[in-house]
Scaffold this active site. Structure first.
Site, PDB file in Angstrom:
ATOM      1  N   HIS A  44       0.912  -1.376  -0.013  1.00 22.24           N
ATOM      2  CA  HIS A  44       0.133   0.050   0.001  1.00 22.24           C
ATOM      3  C   HIS A  44       0.776   1.324  -0.017  1.00 22.24           C
ATOM      4  CE1 HIS A  44       1.178  -0.714   4.138  1.00 22.24           C
ATOM      5  NE2 HIS A  44       1.154   0.501   4.128  1.00 22.24           N
ATOM      6  N   HIS A 129       5.788   6.069  -0.702  1.00 21.56           N
ATOM      7  CA  HIS A 129       6.313   5.011  -1.168  1.00 21.56           C
ATOM      8  C   HIS A 129       5.410   3.702  -0.867  1.00 21.56           C
ATOM      9  CE1 HIS A 129       7.413   5.323   3.009  1.00 21.56           C
ATOM     10  NE2 HIS A 129       7.759   3.982   3.098  1.00 21.56           N
TER      11      HIS A 129
END
Length: 185
Positions: A44, A129
């Site tokens: 995620h 990220h």
């Protein structure tokens, strides 16, 4: 007294991105001695980590997070790899998430509405990220620049919603979407 459950707010990833990143993890695992490799279903883009949250506090948080549903959906690019920490012993291996104005604004708004619900604001700048591995366990210096040249594929994703995730330590996968928030079309 029961321990409070840990939560975080994140952008879920589509199956095709998770599949690409799972293949990367499989290849990278052969050469990089990280202790933790998240399950592909757990991949995620984190917007905000909350840590332990009581049920009452979670209800207040969920209500505040509904303000995020006023944000328009948008598209970003994911892909490429990088590292956080000392290049000789990088603590985190990540896949990129494009730092668009829309994503940065969403993260900022998440901070604001979370603060309204009584959560401390993050002091560090937001660095979007996707964590592929963490907790370096090697002695050798990995050749990061060469690896960065190998894993360059990119995929565009439409961000149409976000989710409040519940953490289940010791389970695989360990992140459960607990509450979803749809963005405007």
């Amino acid at each position: 007294m029961a321990e409070d459950t840990h939560y975080f707010l994140a952008v879920p990833l589509p199956a095709e991105v998770k599949e690409m990143l799972a293949k990367w993890q499989e290849q990278l695992r052969k050469n990089l001695p990280y202790k933790q490799w998240p399950h592909p279903e757990d991949l995620h883009i984190t917007l905000k980590f909350f840590g332990p949250v009581s049920d009452n506090k979670r209800k207040q948080l969920t209500k505040s997070l509904r303000d995020l549903e006023k944000v328009r959906g948008f598209t970003i690019e994911t892909g490429g790899i990088g590292f956080f920490g000392n290049p000789k012993k990088p603590r985190v291996l990540w896949a990129g998430a494009e730092r668009t104005e829309a994503l940065l604004s969403l993260a900022e708004l998440a901070e604001e509405v979370s603060a309204q619900a009584g959560f401390a604001k993050e002091n560090r700048p937001y660095r979007p990220h996707i964590t592929l591995a963490k907790r370096w366990a090697g002695d050798e210096d990995p050749n990061l620049r060469e690896l960065e040249k190998e894993f360059t594929e990119r995929k565009r994703i439409d961000i149409e919603g976000i989710a409040l995730y519940k953490i289940h330590p010791g389970q695989t996968p360990k992140y459960e979407p607990f509450e979803e928030f749809k963005l405007l079309p």
